[in-house]
Design a protein around this motif. Structure first.
Motif, PDB file in Angstrom:
ATOM      1  N   ARG A  40      77.678 -38.145  59.357  1.00 17.40           N
ATOM      2  CA  ARG A  40      77.384 -36.938  59.120  1.00 17.40           C
ATOM      3  C   ARG A  40      76.488 -36.661  58.014  1.00 17.40           C
ATOM      4  N   PRO A  41      75.561 -35.813  58.179  1.00 12.93           N
ATOM      5  CA  PRO A  41      74.584 -35.351  57.095  1.00 12.93           C
ATOM      6  C   PRO A  41      75.573 -34.909  55.948  1.00 12.93           C
ATOM      7  N   VAL A  42      74.993 -35.164  54.650  1.00 15.42           N
ATOM      8  CA  VAL A  42      75.759 -34.631  53.650  1.00 15.42           C
ATOM      9  C   VAL A  42      74.866 -33.411  53.178  1.00 15.42           C
ATOM     10  N   VAL A  43      75.685 -32.339  53.024  1.00 12.66           N
ATOM     11  CA  VAL A  43      75.376 -30.899  52.527  1.00 12.66           C
ATOM     12  C   VAL A  43      75.752 -30.708  51.217  1.00 12.66           C
ATOM     13  N   VAL A  44      75.014 -30.467  50.457  1.00 11.00           N
ATOM     14  CA  VAL A  44      75.465 -30.053  48.847  1.00 11.00           C
ATOM     15  C   VAL A  44      75.080 -28.623  48.851  1.00 11.00           C
ATOM     16  N   THR A  45      76.128 -27.769  48.536  1.00 10.93           N
ATOM     17  CA  THR A  45      76.070 -26.416  48.416  1.00 10.93           C
ATOM     18  C   THR A  45      76.311 -25.993  47.071  1.00 10.93           C
ATOM     19  N   PRO A  46      75.362 -25.483  46.111  1.00  5.86           N
ATOM     20  CA  PRO A  46      75.795 -24.947  44.917  1.00  5.86           C
ATOM     21  C   PRO A  46      76.663 -24.075  44.908  1.00  5.86           C
ATOM     22  N   PRO A  47      77.984 -24.042  44.008  1.00  5.16           N
ATOM     23  CA  PRO A  47      78.763 -22.685  44.028  1.00  5.16           C
ATOM     24  C   PRO A  47      78.052 -21.513  43.810  1.00  5.16           C
ATOM     25  N   VAL A  48      78.542 -20.644  44.126  1.00  8.04           N
ATOM     26  CA  VAL A  48      77.842 -19.077  44.139  1.00  8.04           C
ATOM     27  C   VAL A  48      78.652 -18.559  42.755  1.00  8.04           C
ATOM     28  N   TYR A  49      77.538 -18.371  42.112  1.00  6.00           N
ATOM     29  CA  TYR A  49      78.002 -17.854  40.610  1.00  6.00           C
ATOM     30  C   TYR A  49      77.463 -16.730  40.229  1.00  6.00           C
ATOM     31  N   ALA A  50      77.836 -15.705  39.782  1.00  2.76           N
ATOM     32  CA  ALA A  50      77.424 -14.490  39.282  1.00  2.76           C
ATOM     33  C   ALA A  50      77.452 -14.019  37.946  1.00  2.76           C
ATOM     34  N   PRO A  51      76.694 -13.922  37.031  1.00  4.29           N
ATOM     35  CA  PRO A  51      76.980 -13.758  35.815  1.00  4.29           C
ATOM     36  C   PRO A  51      77.768 -12.101  35.428  1.00  4.29           C
ATOM     37  N   PRO A  52      78.202 -11.969  34.451  1.00  5.77           N
ATOM     38  CA  PRO A  52      78.853 -10.655  34.054  1.00  5.77           C
ATOM     39  C   PRO A  52      77.634  -9.497  34.316  1.00  5.77           C
ATOM     40  N   PRO A  53      78.067  -8.223  34.773  1.00  2.99           N
ATOM     41  CA  PRO A  53      77.213  -7.324  35.067  1.00  2.99           C
ATOM     42  C   PRO A  53      76.022  -6.909  34.004  1.00  2.99           C
TER      43      PRO A  53
END
Length: 93
Positions: A40-53
């Motif tokens: 299977r292909p290796v898929v690296v997805t970065p974590p979704v990060y949102a800084p404080p508003p």
């Protein structure tokens, strides 16, 4: 008159004796079908990060130090590269 000690062989019996080994060995050797394993292909997805508003985004000034780092906000030091296992790049704590 002499009698033979051998029984008389009929052509049907000789034919049956010749065909029997061929029939018994006809399907004995079967080559297994080759197994094709596709990784299977290796898929690296970065974590979704949102800084404080209230935080202003600052773009990175240098390239990502290694795979797995994400551009992340630190409350005391500002923006920097963060790895979930190794921590902050350049020694932030």
């Amino acid at each position: 008159m002499k009698t033979s000690s051998r029984p008389s062989s009929s052509p049907v019996r000789l034919c049956a004796l010749a065909v029997l080994p061929a029939a018994l060995l006809a399907g004995c050797v079967v080559a297994p079908e080759p197994v094709h394993v596709v990784p299977r292909p290796v898929v690296v997805t970065p974590p979704v990060y949102a800084p404080p508003p209230t935080v202003v985004y600052v773009a990175p000034t240098y390239a990502m130090p290694a795979p797995g780092y994400v551009w992340h906000y630190h409350p005391r030091h500002g923006w920097g590269w963060y790895h979930p296992v190794y921590g902050w790049h350049r020694g932030w704590h």
